[in-house]
Scaffold this active site. Structure first.
Site, short mmCIF file in Angstrom:
data_model
loop_
_atom_site.label_atom_id
_atom_site.label_comp_id
_atom_site.label_asym_id
_atom_site.label_seq_id
_atom_site.Cartn_x
_atom_site.Cartn_y
_atom_site.Cartn_z
CD GLU A 5 34.51 24.08 25.07
OE1 GLU A 5 34.45 25.32 25.13
OE2 GLU A 5 34.19 23.34 26.04
CG ASP A 12 29.49 21.25 33.20
OD1 ASP A 12 29.86 20.14 32.77
OD2 ASP A 12 29.55 22.29 32.55
CG ASP A 63 31.72 24.56 34.22
OD1 ASP A 63 31.48 24.75 33.02
OD2 ASP A 63 32.77 24.00 34.61
CB SER A 64 29.12 28.22 30.57
OG SER A 64 27.95 27.43 30.40
CD GLU A 100 35.81 21.36 31.73
OE1 GLU A 100 37.03 21.63 31.77
OE2 GLU A 100 34.92 22.23 31.63
CE LYS A 145 29.95 19.37 30.20
NZ LYS A 145 31.34 19.87 30.44
#
Length: 278
Positions: free
Chosen positions: A189, A90, A51-52, A122, A120
């Protein structure tokens, strides 16, 4: 409908990545586009459609600018451009936090519309229910603990994790929750090096480090950071393996000079009355 991906059976699966725990380090990079996926596919084990992309390609200040539609579109492009790497997409903020049912529906849409191998999520203890539900639905899940970019506003910035005993204990609880919920691997991270190394030894699934530890089972970087395309601040944990900022700027400057001097296009770049090919 998922895109038609040739030689899909040659791809690394999430289960193959899981079995790499403690073995040859797992090579991961982000990818957001078809041409970059093609260039990276031969060199990596895993491509993350992070999602970056909201920051790197769309100019948002944080990853919170990513939408489900955005992630699916870039996931489709990366799947078209790759044939070997395990592709993980993501799940963007807002697509899974509300409930397990929401998480499964969003994950199913991502997989169905891209053909990717995994998603993915978070979060640790707070997202264990969502991870378990997605995994139970037959969709492989990569976890993500430590510094969580989707929580940057709630955390008051990008804060390194693992600097207090209380936070270290929380990280281990998150690690245990993610693993127990059924994740096949986990990104760590922005975490103190020794803590990330201890987490790697503690867990039975592979850890993928970014700003973490060389002892992690694999490493990931944002591709634009790694090749020197990032125009703003480059994080401390990034090693630039190329300087494409200078290459692109120099190429644009030369092009501009040739256009203004009318030396481009030249005879070799225009069409004659004969049957030239484009």
């Amino acid at each position: 409908m998922a895109p038609d991906v040739s030689a899909a059976d040659t791809r690394l699966s999430a289960e193959t990545i899981r079995r790499r725990k403690g073995g040859v380090p797992i090579v991961c990079l982000t990818a957001y586009t078809y041409p970059v996926a093609r260039l990276l596919d031969d060199h990596v084990d895993l491509l993350l459609v992070g999602d970056s992309v909201a920051m790197v390609l769309h100019g948002h200040k944080t990853t919170l600018g990513a939408s489900l539609e955005m992630m699916i579109a870039h996931g489709q492009a990366v799947m078209r451009g790759s044939a070997k790497a395990c592709v993980v997409v993501d799940m963007p903020a807002g697509s899974y936090e509300d409930s397990a049912a929401q998480a499964v529906a969003s994950a199913r849409r991502i997989v169905d519309e891209t053909g990717c191998q995994a998603v993915k999520v978070e979060g640790g203890v707070d997202m264990a229910g969502q991870i378990a539900a997605i995994a139970a639905a037959g969709i492989p899940v990569m976890g993500h603990i430590g510094l969580l970019p989707q929580s940057v506003e709630k955390d008051g910035g990008y804060r390194i994790k693992g600097r207090t005993q209380e936070n270290v204990a929380a990280l281990f609880r998150d690690a245990d929750a993610v693993e127990k919920a059924g994740a096949f691997s986990v990104v760590i991270e922005g975490t103190v090096e020794t803590v990330a190394a201890d987490l790697t030894r503690h867990m039975s699934i592979p850890t993928i480090g970014i700003g973490a530890s060389g002892d992690c089972d694999g490493q990931i970087l944002v591709i634009d950071d790694m090749v020197g395309l990032t125009v703003d601040r480059v994080p401390k944990f990034v090693k630039e393996y190329a300087d494409l900022r200078s290459v692109i700027s120099d190429a644009a400057a030369r092009y501009a000079a040739e256009v203004r001097s009318r030396t481009f296009p030249g005879p070799g770049h225009v069409f004659s009355a004969s049957k030239d090919k484009a």
